[in-house]
Scaffold this motif. Sequence first.
Motif, PDB file in Angstrom:
ATOM      1  N   VAL A  51     -38.531 -35.235  19.613  1.00 32.50           N
ATOM      2  CA  VAL A  51     -37.144 -35.937  19.538  1.00 32.50           C
ATOM      3  C   VAL A  51     -36.434 -37.202  20.192  1.00 32.50           C
ATOM      4  CG1 VAL A  51     -34.551 -36.200  18.473  1.00 32.50           C
ATOM      5  CG2 VAL A  51     -35.605 -34.603  18.173  1.00 32.50           C
ATOM      6  N   VAL A  52     -36.879 -36.804  21.910  1.00 31.27           N
ATOM      7  CA  VAL A  52     -36.420 -38.274  22.801  1.00 31.27           C
ATOM      8  C   VAL A  52     -38.309 -37.875  23.777  1.00 31.27           C
ATOM      9  CG1 VAL A  52     -34.652 -39.383  24.163  1.00 31.27           C
ATOM     10  CG2 VAL A  52     -34.299 -37.946  22.551  1.00 31.27           C
ATOM     11  N   SER A  53     -38.471 -39.085  23.807  1.00 29.03           N
ATOM     12  CA  SER A  53     -40.249 -38.854  24.677  1.00 29.03           C
ATOM     13  C   SER A  53     -39.658 -38.578  25.948  1.00 29.03           C
ATOM     14  CB  SER A  53     -41.202 -39.342  24.404  1.00 29.03           C
ATOM     15  OG  SER A  53     -41.541 -39.416  22.284  1.00 29.03           O
ATOM     16  N   GLY A  54     -39.060 -38.096  26.402  1.00 30.80           N
ATOM     17  CA  GLY A  54     -39.096 -38.205  27.910  1.00 30.80           C
ATOM     18  C   GLY A  54     -37.846 -38.549  28.289  1.00 30.80           C
ATOM     19  N   PRO A  55     -36.466 -38.462  29.232  1.00 27.40           N
ATOM     20  CA  PRO A  55     -35.978 -39.202  30.628  1.00 27.40           C
ATOM     21  C   PRO A  55     -35.617 -40.793  30.278  1.00 27.40           C
ATOM     22  CG  PRO A  55     -36.869 -38.094  32.311  1.00 27.40           C
ATOM     23  CD  PRO A  55     -37.780 -37.661  30.791  1.00 27.40           C
ATOM     24  N   MET A  56     -37.008 -41.353  30.473  1.00 25.11           N
ATOM     25  CA  MET A  56     -37.851 -42.220  30.406  1.00 25.11           C
ATOM     26  C   MET A  56     -36.509 -43.098  29.059  1.00 25.11           C
ATOM     27  SD  MET A  56     -38.658 -44.121  32.686  1.00 25.11           S
ATOM     28  CE  MET A  56     -39.643 -45.540  32.227  1.00 25.11           C
ATOM     29  N   ALA A  57     -36.396 -43.035  27.734  1.00 26.67           N
ATOM     30  CA  ALA A  57     -34.797 -43.227  27.064  1.00 26.67           C
ATOM     31  C   ALA A  57     -33.465 -43.695  27.544  1.00 26.67           C
ATOM     32  CB  ALA A  57     -35.458 -41.434  25.610  1.00 26.67           C
ATOM     33  N   VAL A  58     -33.782 -42.985  28.743  1.00 30.45           N
ATOM     34  CA  VAL A  58     -32.084 -43.206  29.500  1.00 30.45           C
ATOM     35  C   VAL A  58     -31.810 -44.448  29.995  1.00 30.45           C
ATOM     36  CG1 VAL A  58     -30.510 -42.496  30.845  1.00 30.45           C
ATOM     37  CG2 VAL A  58     -31.932 -40.592  29.588  1.00 30.45           C
ATOM     38  N   VAL A  59     -33.229 -44.858  30.469  1.00 32.35           N
ATOM     39  CA  VAL A  59     -33.549 -45.855  31.494  1.00 32.35           C
ATOM     40  C   VAL A  59     -33.166 -47.163  30.727  1.00 32.35           C
ATOM     41  CG1 VAL A  59     -35.198 -47.297  32.603  1.00 32.35           C
ATOM     42  CG2 VAL A  59     -35.359 -45.276  32.641  1.00 32.35           C
ATOM     43  N   VAL A  79     -40.134 -49.364  17.729  1.00 31.98           N
ATOM     44  CA  VAL A  79     -40.760 -48.027  17.209  1.00 31.98           C
ATOM     45  C   VAL A  79     -38.857 -47.425  17.342  1.00 31.98           C
ATOM     46  CG1 VAL A  79     -40.992 -45.862  16.351  1.00 31.98           C
ATOM     47  CG2 VAL A  79     -42.940 -47.856  17.342  1.00 31.98           C
ATOM     48  N   SER A  80     -38.314 -47.211  18.773  1.00 34.16           N
ATOM     49  CA  SER A  80     -37.203 -46.508  18.545  1.00 34.16           C
ATOM     50  C   SER A  80     -37.638 -46.519  20.011  1.00 34.16           C
ATOM     51  CB  SER A  80     -36.798 -45.649  17.961  1.00 34.16           C
ATOM     52  OG  SER A  80     -35.929 -44.051  18.576  1.00 34.16           O
ATOM     53  N   PRO A  81     -35.643 -46.420  20.623  1.00 31.44           N
ATOM     54  CA  PRO A  81     -36.394 -46.333  22.280  1.00 31.44           C
ATOM     55  C   PRO A  81     -36.388 -44.657  22.489  1.00 31.44           C
ATOM     56  CG  PRO A  81     -33.921 -46.548  21.608  1.00 31.44           C
ATOM     57  CD  PRO A  81     -34.860 -47.206  20.472  1.00 31.44           C
ATOM     58  N   ASP A  82     -36.044 -43.520  21.440  1.00 31.41           N
ATOM     59  CA  ASP A  82     -36.500 -42.097  21.738  1.00 31.41           C
ATOM     60  C   ASP A  82     -37.991 -42.456  21.836  1.00 31.41           C
ATOM     61  OD1 ASP A  82     -33.743 -42.244  21.453  1.00 31.41           O
ATOM     62  OD2 ASP A  82     -33.887 -42.111  19.196  1.00 31.41           O
ATOM     63  N   ALA A  83     -38.718 -43.306  21.693  1.00 27.35           N
ATOM     64  CA  ALA A  83     -39.690 -42.878  21.440  1.00 27.35           C
ATOM     65  C   ALA A  83     -40.651 -42.952  23.023  1.00 27.35           C
ATOM     66  CB  ALA A  83     -40.469 -43.580  20.081  1.00 27.35           C
ATOM     67  N   GLY A  84     -39.927 -43.583  24.022  1.00 26.59           N
ATOM     68  CA  GLY A  84     -39.989 -43.591  24.809  1.00 26.59           C
ATOM     69  C   GLY A  84     -41.229 -44.770  25.970  1.00 26.59           C
ATOM     70  N   GLY A  85     -42.195 -44.551  26.277  1.00 26.41           N
ATOM     71  CA  GLY A  85     -43.164 -45.690  26.072  1.00 26.41           C
ATOM     72  C   GLY A  85     -44.079 -45.137  26.955  1.00 26.41           C
ATOM     73  N   MET A  86     -44.832 -46.433  27.584  1.00 27.89           N
ATOM     74  CA  MET A  86     -46.246 -45.648  28.802  1.00 27.89           C
ATOM     75  C   MET A  86     -45.894 -46.504  29.689  1.00 27.89           C
ATOM     76  SD  MET A  86     -49.636 -47.732  26.562  1.00 27.89           S
ATOM     77  CE  MET A  86     -49.048 -49.135  26.342  1.00 27.89           C
ATOM     78  N   TRP A  87     -46.532 -46.101  31.138  1.00 25.83           N
ATOM     79  CA  TRP A  87     -47.250 -46.948  32.535  1.00 25.83           C
ATOM     80  C   TRP A  87     -48.116 -47.983  32.351  1.00 25.83           C
ATOM     81  CZ3 TRP A  87     -42.935 -46.989  35.088  1.00 25.83           C
ATOM     82  CH2 TRP A  87     -42.428 -45.810  35.459  1.00 25.83           C
ATOM     83  N   SER A  88     -47.992 -49.307  32.316  1.00 26.28           N
ATOM     84  CA  SER A  88     -49.519 -50.122  32.834  1.00 26.28           C
ATOM     85  C   SER A  88     -48.762 -51.000  33.801  1.00 26.28           C
ATOM     86  CB  SER A  88     -48.789 -50.940  31.281  1.00 26.28           C
ATOM     87  OG  SER A  88     -49.133 -52.189  31.009  1.00 26.28           O
ATOM     88  N   THR A  89     -49.661 -51.418  34.223  1.00 26.90           N
ATOM     89  CA  THR A  89     -50.479 -52.441  34.758  1.00 26.90           C
ATOM     90  C   THR A  89     -50.421 -53.809  35.037  1.00 26.90           C
ATOM     91  OG1 THR A  89     -52.821 -52.459  34.767  1.00 26.90           O
ATOM     92  CG2 THR A  89     -51.460 -50.724  36.311  1.00 26.90           C
ATOM     93  N   ALA A  90     -50.225 -54.190  33.573  1.00 27.57           N
ATOM     94  CA  ALA A  90     -49.974 -55.482  32.836  1.00 27.57           C
ATOM     95  C   ALA A  90     -49.261 -56.012  33.774  1.00 27.57           C
ATOM     96  CB  ALA A  90     -49.785 -55.626  31.594  1.00 27.57           C
ATOM     97  N   GLY A  91     -50.204 -57.633  33.696  1.00 27.91           N
ATOM     98  CA  GLY A  91     -49.693 -58.996  35.130  1.00 27.91           C
ATOM     99  C   GLY A  91     -48.503 -58.364  36.069  1.00 27.91           C
ATOM    100  N   CYS A  92     -48.949 -57.160  36.494  1.00 26.18           N
ATOM    101  CA  CYS A  92     -48.640 -56.233  38.168  1.00 26.18           C
ATOM    102  C   CYS A  92     -49.854 -56.211  39.370  1.00 26.18           C
ATOM    103  CB  CYS A  92     -47.979 -55.390  38.085  1.00 26.18           C
ATOM    104  SG  CYS A  92     -46.100 -55.340  37.618  1.00 26.18           S
ATOM    105  N   SER A  93     -49.562 -56.849  40.084  1.00 29.28           N
ATOM    106  CA  SER A  93     -50.539 -55.858  41.333  1.00 29.28           C
ATOM    107  C   SER A  93     -50.065 -56.038  42.977  1.00 29.28           C
ATOM    108  CB  SER A  93     -51.795 -57.919  41.614  1.00 29.28           C
ATOM    109  OG  SER A  93     -50.469 -59.235  42.007  1.00 29.28           O
TER     110      SER A  93
END
Length: 847
Positions: free
Chosen positions: A432-440, A559-573
């Motif tokens: 239903v909620v892919s992890g606590p990152m939805a809280v962020v 899609v939905s904030p409940d779908a959570g997300g992923m970590w990415s290094t795009a644009g960061c160094s």
Amino acid sequence: LDWWHADRYCEQGFAQLLFEPQEGERASFSKLLQSHHVRGSVWLNERDGVLHKPKWRRYHIVPVLVFRDKTDTKYVKVLSDFPALPSVTACAHLQWDTRTQEIATIFSYAVPAFINEFQLRGFVDEEGFVRFALIVHGHHSPYLPVFRADGQWHHFCVTWQRENGTWAIYADGKKRASASGLCAVGPSTPQAIYGQGTFIIGQDQDSLGGTFREKESFSGNITDLHIWQKVLSGEQIEKVRSCWVVEQDLVFGWSSNALEVESTVQEVTAQFLCPGPVEECRVFEVSSSGFSYASCLQSLPFICRYRKDAYWQLKKAQLESSHSLASHVNTLAERTVIPENIFTSDVQDMNLSVALGALDVLATVLREAETPVLESSDLLAVLQLLKQVSDVEVQEGEELEMLEQLGQYYIEVTELILEEQNIETWSAVSQVVSGPMAVVELCDRMVSHLAPLLTADRTKITIQSGNVGLRRVMVKNMWFGYGSLQRCLSGAGSSAVFQDVAASDGGQKYLSTTVGTALISSALLSDYQEISTSVRYRLQHRVQWMVISCVISVFLLHVSPDAGGMWSTAGCSVVTSLLDSTVCFCNHTTNFAVLLQVYEMQQRTTKEELTLQTLTFIGCGVSFCALIVTFILFLAVGVPKSERTTVHKNLIFALGAAEALLMFSELAKTNQVVCFTVTAFLHLFFMAAFSWMLVEGLLLWSKVVAVNMSEDRRMKFYYVTGWGLPVVIVAVTLATSFNKYVADNHCWLNVQTNVIWAFVGPVLFILAVNTFVLFRVVMVTVSSARRRSKMLTPNSSLEKQIGIQIWATAKPVLVLLPVLGLTWMCGVLVHLSIVWAYVFIVLNSLQ
């Protein structure tokens, strides 16, 4: 509901607004809806993500001027000193009196030189449209239709600029008319609108500040008049239409204190409902099984769609629930704050007062709970309430103390549901909620409501509860301390939160990737809207292992904030990396953290790293000198020209150039352009060196196996392989991965992305081919040695024959290993032990 509220209602219930049915399902879907007495149109979700964020209509408390009838006495004077205006924009909300069709003057601006210096007039035509005409320097534009005379509120803007006398009229966010030439003609330069004039609302001035005529007066209501000394863009006009004030170059802002109101003009303070967005949203036509568009503000039926796995997990949580939290909260609040059934919650708009009371009760119950571990249904119910509160529409004039208290309760509830004992509960609702990152993401929404708290006197707000908090100073920042969010992220079921970012490094055995710091969220706001900017930040490590990368959290918000997300290094160094902290630079704002790789073995010490660097430099130097001497000997001694010598010379040149660049690559780190160039040439020459090692193998093979190809054709093929192939590989890599080509801390290919495979892939292939060639050559050499031994010394002892065969095997291996580049295979073993790193350096120095 309208589209915005329908979409929000579904999202609050952990569902999504219905997507369009597939072509083969439309007819049966229409029948299904008709069987449930649904006719007409139903809302559909936007697949292309055009409607990024809900734009809700908001109430705006403003003074409204009421001109009841056309008279020659009613007027309102603007008490403002106007500068000269080379360009101008005037906007207001207007309600036209439909009882009269005579010309009316909305406003007039007069100066001694020109009575009709700047004026807007209008009338209702026979077809029921209000037509506007703009007057500048006494020059009159044609009357053009701008909106219907329907008695409703309409928004208008008029713009003019001195260059070419370009003008435009906007109504309800759309440009209705525009042209040029509204200025004095002749050889002289067009003049700006003169300053220090008199601005009158509702009357035409036949003399400076007076002489009004009834038949040209305005009848209706007007509010929110603003004037700028520039031409606003279409985007800015849309913002003004929605009651946001563009502060830059504002000459006059709507205020009762800046108006001289004639006694018969009625001035009322009203709660004005600002216009909503002009977008049209997609609908499904039930009767025709087709699609069309309707105004997003129209109220239509809607259907919420659940993913099957999420639906069954919700049902399970509902069936297994004891409803203790809901009953306790509802009893204490003396009303229904948390519904006992997630699927049957009412459609309701939550205001600030209701939200404050609900969170106050919820925080109290969670804080004093006898059993601190939340049930699955309890966690979902709390998240549902947090969604409703984060979507609350804060109106102007609300008490700021209530707003700040709401933020405090919100952060406190967030901290309580992120307690370590709730890890298993988060795992139980992972579908239903892919992890606590939805809280962020929910906290990020909530922070945006706190903008009214910032004033000239109060430039900073800080709200904190335990390990969670937010700070806002023009920029809004949130942090989730290592003790809160990370415990849940590192617990069971957290795999959905991470993309696999694992990478190996010399000397350690990789175990896992984890969030090793606090998590922060940062965004820059302008006129309450987020804009992106670069950011530099430092985070302290809470896990002492090797840093892999600065990361951002990418949410699947379409899609939905409940779908959570992923970590990415795009644009960061990584800017600098120390044992206790990491400094990162990102070219945009979002949620930030530092991912650390956990290794079984300790990192190499500084002394070991220095020793390896020194050995590498010395080894490369020795190798480079040997290659130069060999190359000179080939040229000076007059070695007979042959395929073998040509291939040797090309290999020596490529390897020598690569070794020379490698020795001095550390000096190029300080200059980004030079470092990029050195990396590209290193890639090219090392690839060329390996390609010529492949050619060495192919040449050996041609000596072992009969090849039906002339020497000239073979040499052309060798040159294409030795130099053409590396050029193609480097060119393709640069074309496809230009921005991810170079590593952060070295002038070499980026090992954190797939770019490194543009070198490793071809090298592994070449080594595999040359290993097979070596094996075949050794077999032929041993066989020849055995036959020669039997012919020359048929009566020799067994020990001597074995010795001859061993030497026959060892000799080609020792000679061919460096020529074919097979010593590089030691590089595969470097991560096992530092000993292999020393062996690797020594062998390749001797190549």
